[in-house]
Design a protein around this motif. Sequence first.
Motif, PDB file in Angstrom:
ATOM      1  N   VAL A  38      19.746  22.357 -58.365  1.00 32.54           N
ATOM      2  CA  VAL A  38      20.612  23.460 -57.908  1.00 32.54           C
ATOM      3  C   VAL A  38      21.984  23.373 -58.585  1.00 32.54           C
ATOM      4  CG1 VAL A  38      19.395  23.859 -55.738  1.00 32.54           C
ATOM      5  CG2 VAL A  38      21.266  22.190 -55.813  1.00 32.54           C
ATOM      6  N   HIS A  39      22.019  22.723 -59.744  1.00 26.04           N
ATOM      7  CA  HIS A  39      23.227  22.631 -60.579  1.00 26.04           C
ATOM      8  C   HIS A  39      24.402  21.992 -59.830  1.00 26.04           C
ATOM      9  CE1 HIS A  39      20.906  25.075 -63.267  1.00 26.04           C
ATOM     10  NE2 HIS A  39      20.776  25.982 -62.340  1.00 26.04           N
ATOM     11  N   ALA A  40      24.119  20.874 -59.191  1.00 27.62           N
ATOM     12  CA  ALA A  40      25.152  20.146 -58.448  1.00 27.62           C
ATOM     13  C   ALA A  40      24.962  18.650 -58.690  1.00 27.62           C
ATOM     14  CB  ALA A  40      25.055  20.469 -56.959  1.00 27.62           C
ATOM     15  N   ARG A  41      25.934  17.904 -58.195  1.00 27.09           N
ATOM     16  CA  ARG A  41      25.873  16.442 -58.272  1.00 27.09           C
ATOM     17  C   ARG A  41      26.199  15.880 -56.892  1.00 27.09           C
ATOM     18  NH1 ARG A  41      29.339  13.547 -61.783  1.00 27.09           N
ATOM     19  NH2 ARG A  41      31.054  14.935 -61.319  1.00 27.09           N
ATOM     20  N   GLY A  42      25.875  14.619 -56.707  1.00 29.33           N
ATOM     21  CA  GLY A  42      26.189  13.960 -55.437  1.00 29.33           C
ATOM     22  C   GLY A  42      27.668  14.005 -55.112  1.00 29.33           C
ATOM     23  N   TYR A  43      28.505  13.873 -56.146  1.00 32.03           N
ATOM     24  CA  TYR A  43      29.954  13.940 -55.913  1.00 32.03           C
ATOM     25  C   TYR A  43      30.340  15.290 -55.322  1.00 32.03           C
ATOM     26  CZ  TYR A  43      31.267   9.685 -58.525  1.00 32.03           C
ATOM     27  OH  TYR A  43      31.464   8.409 -58.937  1.00 32.03           O
ATOM     28  N   HIS A  44      29.699  16.348 -55.765  1.00 36.39           N
ATOM     29  CA  HIS A  44      30.014  17.673 -55.243  1.00 36.39           C
ATOM     30  C   HIS A  44      29.731  17.719 -53.742  1.00 36.39           C
ATOM     31  CE1 HIS A  44      29.099  19.439 -59.495  1.00 36.39           C
ATOM     32  NE2 HIS A  44      30.219  18.734 -59.467  1.00 36.39           N
ATOM     33  N   TYR A  45      28.545  17.249 -53.371  1.00 36.14           N
ATOM     34  CA  TYR A  45      28.184  17.240 -51.958  1.00 36.14           C
ATOM     35  C   TYR A  45      29.188  16.416 -51.150  1.00 36.14           C
ATOM     36  CZ  TYR A  45      25.804  16.407 -47.603  1.00 36.14           C
ATOM     37  OH  TYR A  45      25.513  16.324 -46.260  1.00 36.14           O
ATOM     38  N   ARG A  46      29.504  15.229 -51.641  1.00 30.41           N
ATOM     39  CA  ARG A  46      30.411  14.351 -50.895  1.00 30.41           C
ATOM     40  C   ARG A  46      31.789  14.968 -50.725  1.00 30.41           C
ATOM     41  NH1 ARG A  46      29.180   8.166 -52.207  1.00 30.41           N
ATOM     42  NH2 ARG A  46      30.742   7.960 -50.604  1.00 30.41           N
ATOM     43  N   LEU A  47      32.302  15.603 -51.775  1.00 31.77           N
ATOM     44  CA  LEU A  47      33.624  16.232 -51.668  1.00 31.77           C
ATOM     45  C   LEU A  47      33.597  17.420 -50.714  1.00 31.77           C
ATOM     46  CD1 LEU A  47      34.897  16.038 -55.334  1.00 31.77           C
ATOM     47  CD2 LEU A  47      35.873  14.909 -53.333  1.00 31.77           C
ATOM     48  N   LEU A  48      32.600  18.278 -50.861  1.00 31.27           N
ATOM     49  CA  LEU A  48      32.512  19.446 -49.990  1.00 31.27           C
ATOM     50  C   LEU A  48      32.341  19.026 -48.528  1.00 31.27           C
ATOM     51  CD1 LEU A  48      30.230  21.746 -52.196  1.00 31.27           C
ATOM     52  CD2 LEU A  48      32.726  21.914 -51.891  1.00 31.27           C
ATOM     53  N   ALA A  49      31.483  18.050 -48.277  1.00 25.58           N
ATOM     54  CA  ALA A  49      31.265  17.573 -46.910  1.00 25.58           C
ATOM     55  C   ALA A  49      32.518  16.920 -46.336  1.00 25.58           C
ATOM     56  CB  ALA A  49      30.089  16.594 -46.880  1.00 25.58           C
ATOM     57  N   THR A  50      33.236  16.168 -47.158  1.00 25.43           N
ATOM     58  CA  THR A  50      34.476  15.525 -46.704  1.00 25.43           C
ATOM     59  C   THR A  50      35.523  16.570 -46.346  1.00 25.43           C
ATOM     60  OG1 THR A  50      34.020  13.564 -48.041  1.00 25.43           O
ATOM     61  CG2 THR A  50      36.300  13.889 -47.352  1.00 25.43           C
ATOM     62  N   LEU A  51      35.668  17.581 -47.199  1.00 28.62           N
ATOM     63  CA  LEU A  51      36.635  18.646 -46.916  1.00 28.62           C
ATOM     64  C   LEU A  51      36.254  19.426 -45.664  1.00 28.62           C
ATOM     65  CD1 LEU A  51      37.308  19.888 -50.540  1.00 28.62           C
ATOM     66  CD2 LEU A  51      39.011  18.886 -48.974  1.00 28.62           C
ATOM     67  N   GLU A  52      34.972  19.681 -45.490  1.00 30.21           N
ATOM     68  CA  GLU A  52      34.559  20.416 -44.290  1.00 30.21           C
ATOM     69  C   GLU A  52      34.843  19.611 -43.022  1.00 30.21           C
ATOM     70  OE1 GLU A  52      31.006  23.228 -43.077  1.00 30.21           O
ATOM     71  OE2 GLU A  52      30.376  21.126 -43.149  1.00 30.21           O
ATOM     72  N   GLU A  53      34.558  18.324 -43.062  1.00 30.72           N
ATOM     73  CA  GLU A  53      34.729  17.512 -41.849  1.00 30.72           C
ATOM     74  C   GLU A  53      36.180  17.179 -41.551  1.00 30.72           C
ATOM     75  OE1 GLU A  53      33.167  13.364 -39.843  1.00 30.72           O
ATOM     76  OE2 GLU A  53      31.928  14.373 -41.342  1.00 30.72           O
ATOM     77  N   PHE A  54      36.978  16.885 -42.592  1.00 29.23           N
ATOM     78  CA  PHE A  54      38.337  16.401 -42.360  1.00 29.23           C
ATOM     79  C   PHE A  54      39.429  17.393 -42.731  1.00 29.23           C
ATOM     80  CE2 PHE A  54      35.754  12.545 -42.995  1.00 29.23           C
ATOM     81  CZ  PHE A  54      35.971  11.944 -41.770  1.00 29.23           C
ATOM     82  N   GLY A  55      39.078  18.481 -43.393  1.00 31.68           N
ATOM     83  CA  GLY A  55      40.061  19.489 -43.762  1.00 31.68           C
ATOM     84  C   GLY A  55      40.748  19.177 -45.077  1.00 31.68           C
ATOM     85  N   PRO A  56      41.704  20.041 -45.464  1.00 32.06           N
ATOM     86  CA  PRO A  56      42.404  19.879 -46.746  1.00 32.06           C
ATOM     87  C   PRO A  56      43.021  18.487 -46.884  1.00 32.06           C
ATOM     88  CG  PRO A  56      42.954  21.975 -45.744  1.00 32.06           C
ATOM     89  CD  PRO A  56      42.183  21.193 -44.715  1.00 32.06           C
ATOM     90  N   ALA A  57      43.043  18.004 -48.132  1.00 33.99           N
ATOM     91  CA  ALA A  57      43.554  16.655 -48.379  1.00 33.99           C
ATOM     92  C   ALA A  57      44.038  16.546 -49.814  1.00 33.99           C
ATOM     93  CB  ALA A  57      42.461  15.625 -48.128  1.00 33.99           C
ATOM     94  N   SER A  58      44.865  15.532 -50.043  1.00 34.63           N
ATOM     95  CA  SER A  58      45.284  15.208 -51.405  1.00 34.63           C
ATOM     96  C   SER A  58      44.107  14.576 -52.134  1.00 34.63           C
ATOM     97  CB  SER A  58      46.455  14.216 -51.371  1.00 34.63           C
ATOM     98  OG  SER A  58      46.002  12.961 -50.871  1.00 34.63           O
ATOM     99  N   GLN A  59      44.200  14.498 -53.456  1.00 30.21           N
ATOM    100  CA  GLN A  59      43.142  13.857 -54.233  1.00 30.21           C
ATOM    101  C   GLN A  59      42.982  12.402 -53.815  1.00 30.21           C
ATOM    102  OE1 GLN A  59      43.654  16.674 -58.150  1.00 30.21           O
ATOM    103  NE2 GLN A  59      43.940  14.513 -58.419  1.00 30.21           N
ATOM    104  N   ALA A  60      44.097  11.711 -53.569  1.00 36.06           N
ATOM    105  CA  ALA A  60      44.019  10.310 -53.151  1.00 36.06           C
ATOM    106  C   ALA A  60      43.341  10.197 -51.786  1.00 36.06           C
ATOM    107  CB  ALA A  60      45.409   9.686 -53.115  1.00 36.06           C
ATOM    108  N   GLY A  61      43.683  11.101 -50.873  1.00 35.17           N
ATOM    109  CA  GLY A  61      43.056  11.097 -49.549  1.00 35.17           C
ATOM    110  C   GLY A  61      41.566  11.373 -49.639  1.00 35.17           C
TER     111      GLY A  61
END
Length: 159
Positions: A38-61
């Motif tokens: 589906v033209h994605a990578r594991g990193y994509h899933y992890r970032l999207l899931a992290t943003l959904e669960e914890f909200g906006p964040a800095s790159q370091a966060g």
Amino acid sequence: MENPPQEVPARWKSLPSWLLTQTAGHAHRLVADGFAAVHARGYHYRLLATLEEFGPASQAGLSRRSGIHVSDMVAAINELAERKLVERAPDPSDRRRNIISLTTAGKRQLRRLEKPLADSQDELLAPLSPGERQRLTELLSRLLDHHNRRTGTPEEPWR
């Protein structure tokens, strides 16, 4: 052409470390193949899931929360931003930093990624009953928690 699997010494087959390593290799391949379809990578899933669960964040966060090394973070965010799945905006409290937010399209993509992820989990755990799957997950979680606490090492990210 890949080499066919060879018989391994019997003493290896009884080592939990060898069994975990071999199974982890299969798990990584199944998940990566599912996301690639589906033209994605594991990193994509992890970032999207992290943003959904914890909200906006800095790159370091995001790096700390997702377990993705900061050296890989910029490229992964760039890929998602190009597809309009995340947005970057200057941090109002520190204009040198960006805050990354999940877009509506990013939420939809996260939902789409759930299917290949679930399929890869089913394929990995195919020979196990639902109860065995739950027990295995509990035992692996206990092992990972123990070693993460002991070493202070974050879990290895899916790439």
